[in-house]
Structure formats: C-alpha cells, structure tokens
Design a protein around this motif. Sequence first.
Motif, PDB file in Angstrom:
ATOM      1  N   LEU A 119      -4.013   2.288   9.768  1.00 52.50           N
ATOM      2  CA  LEU A 119      -3.970   1.728   8.421  1.00 52.50           C
ATOM      3  C   LEU A 119      -2.820   2.306   7.603  1.00 52.50           C
ATOM      4  O   LEU A 119      -2.147   1.580   6.864  1.00 52.50           O
ATOM      5  N   THR A 120      -2.611   3.625   7.720  1.00 58.65           N
ATOM      6  CA  THR A 120      -1.542   4.251   6.934  1.00 58.65           C
ATOM      7  C   THR A 120      -0.173   3.697   7.323  1.00 58.65           C
ATOM      8  O   THR A 120       0.689   3.482   6.472  1.00 58.65           O
ATOM      9  N   ARG A 121       0.021   3.459   8.616  1.00 55.55           N
ATOM     10  CA  ARG A 121       1.293   2.921   9.088  1.00 55.55           C
ATOM     11  C   ARG A 121       1.476   1.478   8.624  1.00 55.55           C
ATOM     12  O   ARG A 121       2.575   1.065   8.221  1.00 55.55           O
ATOM     13  N   ILE A 122       0.399   0.690   8.684  1.00 56.22           N
ATOM     14  CA  ILE A 122       0.459  -0.700   8.222  1.00 56.22           C
ATOM     15  C   ILE A 122       0.818  -0.724   6.739  1.00 56.22           C
ATOM     16  O   ILE A 122       1.637  -1.543   6.294  1.00 56.22           O
ATOM     17  N   ALA A 123       0.202   0.181   5.983  1.00 54.91           N
ATOM     18  CA  ALA A 123       0.473   0.259   4.547  1.00 54.91           C
ATOM     19  C   ALA A 123       1.956   0.543   4.295  1.00 54.91           C
ATOM     20  O   ALA A 123       2.582  -0.063   3.422  1.00 54.91           O
ATOM     21  N   GLN A 124       2.534   1.445   5.081  1.00 57.42           N
ATOM     22  CA  GLN A 124       3.954   1.771   4.930  1.00 57.42           C
ATOM     23  C   GLN A 124       4.830   0.562   5.277  1.00 57.42           C
ATOM     24  O   GLN A 124       5.794   0.260   4.570  1.00 57.42           O
ATOM     25  N   GLN A 125       4.483  -0.129   6.353  1.00 55.03           N
ATOM     26  CA  GLN A 125       5.283  -1.271   6.802  1.00 55.03           C
ATOM     27  C   GLN A 125       5.258  -2.408   5.784  1.00 55.03           C
ATOM     28  O   GLN A 125       6.259  -3.109   5.604  1.00 55.03           O
ATOM     29  N   LEU A 126       4.124  -2.601   5.120  1.00 59.20           N
ATOM     30  CA  LEU A 126       3.983  -3.718   4.187  1.00 59.20           C
ATOM     31  C   LEU A 126       4.174  -3.298   2.726  1.00 59.20           C
ATOM     32  O   LEU A 126       4.039  -4.122   1.826  1.00 59.20           O
ATOM     33  N   ASN A 127       4.483  -2.011   2.527  1.00 63.03           N
ATOM     34  CA  ASN A 127       4.691  -1.484   1.173  1.00 63.03           C
ATOM     35  C   ASN A 127       3.469  -1.712   0.281  1.00 63.03           C
ATOM     36  O   ASN A 127       3.583  -2.141  -0.874  1.00 63.03           O
ATOM     37  N   LEU A 128       2.305  -1.436   0.842  1.00 63.41           N
ATOM     38  CA  LEU A 128       1.048  -1.560   0.117  1.00 63.41           C
ATOM     39  C   LEU A 128       0.266  -0.255   0.244  1.00 63.41           C
ATOM     40  O   LEU A 128       0.578   0.590   1.089  1.00 63.41           O
ATOM     41  N   SER A 129      -0.746  -0.102  -0.579  1.00 64.02           N
ATOM     42  CA  SER A 129      -1.571   1.103  -0.499  1.00 64.02           C
ATOM     43  C   SER A 129      -2.532   1.005   0.680  1.00 64.02           C
ATOM     44  O   SER A 129      -2.877  -0.092   1.141  1.00 64.02           O
ATOM     45  N   VAL A 130      -2.981   2.149   1.156  1.00 61.82           N
ATOM     46  CA  VAL A 130      -3.944   2.183   2.250  1.00 61.82           C
ATOM     47  C   VAL A 130      -5.243   1.496   1.819  1.00 61.82           C
ATOM     48  O   VAL A 130      -5.878   0.786   2.610  1.00 61.82           O
ATOM     49  N   LYS A 131      -5.603   1.662   0.558  1.00 64.58           N
ATOM     50  CA  LYS A 131      -6.818   1.022   0.047  1.00 64.58           C
ATOM     51  C   LYS A 131      -6.704  -0.503   0.132  1.00 64.58           C
ATOM     52  O   LYS A 131      -7.665  -1.189   0.513  1.00 64.58           O
ATOM     53  N   MET A 134      -4.249  -8.461  10.579  1.00 68.33           N
ATOM     54  CA  MET A 134      -5.001  -8.688  11.819  1.00 68.33           C
ATOM     55  C   MET A 134      -4.141  -8.366  13.039  1.00 68.33           C
ATOM     56  O   MET A 134      -4.579  -7.659  13.961  1.00 68.33           O
ATOM     57  N   LEU A 135      -2.908  -8.884  13.063  1.00 67.51           N
ATOM     58  CA  LEU A 135      -2.025  -8.657  14.211  1.00 67.51           C
ATOM     59  C   LEU A 135      -1.668  -7.181  14.348  1.00 67.51           C
ATOM     60  O   LEU A 135      -1.623  -6.641  15.460  1.00 67.51           O
ATOM     61  N   ALA A 136      -1.422  -6.527  13.218  1.00 65.69           N
ATOM     62  CA  ALA A 136      -1.082  -5.103  13.255  1.00 65.69           C
ATOM     63  C   ALA A 136      -2.254  -4.282  13.801  1.00 65.69           C
ATOM     64  O   ALA A 136      -2.068  -3.389  14.635  1.00 65.69           O
ATOM     65  N   LEU A 137      -3.450  -4.597  13.340  1.00 62.89           N
ATOM     66  CA  LEU A 137      -4.631  -3.883  13.821  1.00 62.89           C
ATOM     67  C   LEU A 137      -4.848  -4.127  15.310  1.00 62.89           C
ATOM     68  O   LEU A 137      -5.240  -3.222  16.052  1.00 62.89           O
ATOM     69  N   SER A 138      -4.579  -5.354  15.752  1.00 57.63           N
ATOM     70  CA  SER A 138      -4.777  -5.675  17.172  1.00 57.63           C
ATOM     71  C   SER A 138      -3.815  -4.904  18.060  1.00 57.63           C
ATOM     72  O   SER A 138      -4.071  -4.704  19.244  1.00 57.63           O
ATOM     73  N   THR A 143      -8.890  -3.132   2.399  1.00 53.89           N
ATOM     74  CA  THR A 143      -9.551  -4.326   1.870  1.00 53.89           C
ATOM     75  C   THR A 143      -9.226  -5.544   2.716  1.00 53.89           C
ATOM     76  O   THR A 143     -10.107  -6.363   3.030  1.00 53.89           O
ATOM     77  N   TYR A 144      -7.954  -5.674   3.107  1.00 52.15           N
ATOM     78  CA  TYR A 144      -7.565  -6.785   3.970  1.00 52.15           C
ATOM     79  C   TYR A 144      -8.294  -6.706   5.313  1.00 52.15           C
ATOM     80  O   TYR A 144      -8.733  -7.725   5.857  1.00 52.15           O
ATOM     81  N   ARG A 145      -8.420  -5.495   5.852  1.00 55.05           N
ATOM     82  CA  ARG A 145      -9.131  -5.323   7.123  1.00 55.05           C
ATOM     83  C   ARG A 145     -10.574  -5.805   6.993  1.00 55.05           C
ATOM     84  O   ARG A 145     -11.100  -6.500   7.884  1.00 55.05           O
ATOM     85  N   THR A 146     -11.210  -5.445   5.892  1.00 52.82           N
ATOM     86  CA  THR A 146     -12.596  -5.865   5.669  1.00 52.82           C
ATOM     87  C   THR A 146     -12.700  -7.387   5.622  1.00 52.82           C
ATOM     88  O   THR A 146     -13.615  -7.986   6.202  1.00 52.82           O
ATOM     89  N   ARG A 147     -11.762  -8.020   4.955  1.00 50.68           N
ATOM     90  CA  ARG A 147     -11.765  -9.481   4.856  1.00 50.68           C
ATOM     91  C   ARG A 147     -11.574 -10.128   6.230  1.00 50.68           C
ATOM     92  O   ARG A 147     -12.222 -11.125   6.556  1.00 50.68           O
TER      93      ARG A 147
END
Length: 210
Positions: free
Chosen positions: A166-178, A157-161, A182-186
């Motif tokens: 999404l691709t950058r957030i995925a890199q920062q958190l070591n997670l997939s874009v998918k 949430m904070l990253a999106l704000s 999913t987290y964004r949707t939640r």
Amino acid sequence: MTTVLIADDHAVVRSGLRQFLASTTDLKITAEACNGQDVLQQIGPSKCDILLLDINLPDLNGLEVLKRAKRLRPDLPVLVFSMFSEDEFAVHALNAGASGYLNKDSPPAQILQALRTVASGARYLSPALAEKLLSGNLGRGKALPHETLSPRENEVMLALSRGIALTRIAQQLNLSVKTISTYRTRVLEKLNLNSNADITRYVLEHKLDT
C-alpha cells in the motif's frame, strides 16, 4: 484498399482469413497478432484500418484489449470475431466500443459485409442480433464485477494483484496510504473478495493484466 489487423491465437484461423480476403480487391490482412499485447503494439495509425479481434486471447481478456485499443485509437473500427454466441458477449463488446460482433461460423458473405460495413464507419449487427435487440429478446449483458470499478480503483486493483504494498502504491499515485486503503476496501467490496490474494486470483482468471 482497406487494411486489416487480425488478432487470433490460432494460426489456422489467421491463415484461412488471409487467404479468403486475398480474393477481394478492397480488403487485405496486412498484420497479425496472436495475443493481446501484440495487438496493442501493432495498432498504430499507419498499421491498420480495421481490427478483427477474437476475444479469447491467451494473455489478456479480449474485452480488455478492446477497451485499451479504443483508448489508443478511438477512431479504429473493431469487429469482434468470436466463437462465443452473440447472446453471451455481443452487448458487452458493443458497450466496450466494438463496431460490430460476428460469430466465427458466419458464412463468408456475412464476414465480408461486416468488414465493409465497419470500414465505412457504420456499426455492423447480424440480422439475428439486430432482430433480438429490436424485439428486446437479448439481455443487455450483466456487467462483470471489475467493470464497475473506477479508473483509479482499477489501478489500485492491478497494483495489489502484483503484490505491491500500500505504501508503495501511495507513492506511485501520489496519494496517501489512507486513501489507497480506502480504494482497496472498495475494490474488495465491488469484486466480493476478501484479500489481496483473492484480487490476484481474480485478475489472473479474467486476464486483466500482462
């Protein structure tokens, strides 16, 4: 001597309390903060024994400051000192880790009692608040939407704000874009929002980020 860090954005409040406590032999204000970030920078183990915290701060939501402060120093007693009524915020504050909740219009003797109570390691409840809790006449406080987020959902949430893709957030958190998607949707579902712009507005309105 019990040392106190007072966090309030009104200089007159800080000054008044400093002068008031100067007349005691066991309590002393040794540090002051006018915003949430200042609080978090000043609560090192050697800086204070008690945090006297207003929840209406200019940069961060006071309850968010409380939660972060307790993560940094779990043993730090935090006495919330607020103009808002106990019915509105006391349960939220206590659930977030506060050792007590006190209205700013409380008489001097009650302020001293509250500070000394939390300094001893006990929780402080005003007689009126204690009576309401015991009688069941005080609501348990409805959770704010962002309080239902998991730690990871809160990060997203904070990253999106902040406008991070999404691709950058995925890199920062070591997670997939998918997974991030999913987290964004939640987050959108839990906050009842429709877009990233809505998330940014929500974060700003609730002072959840610096």
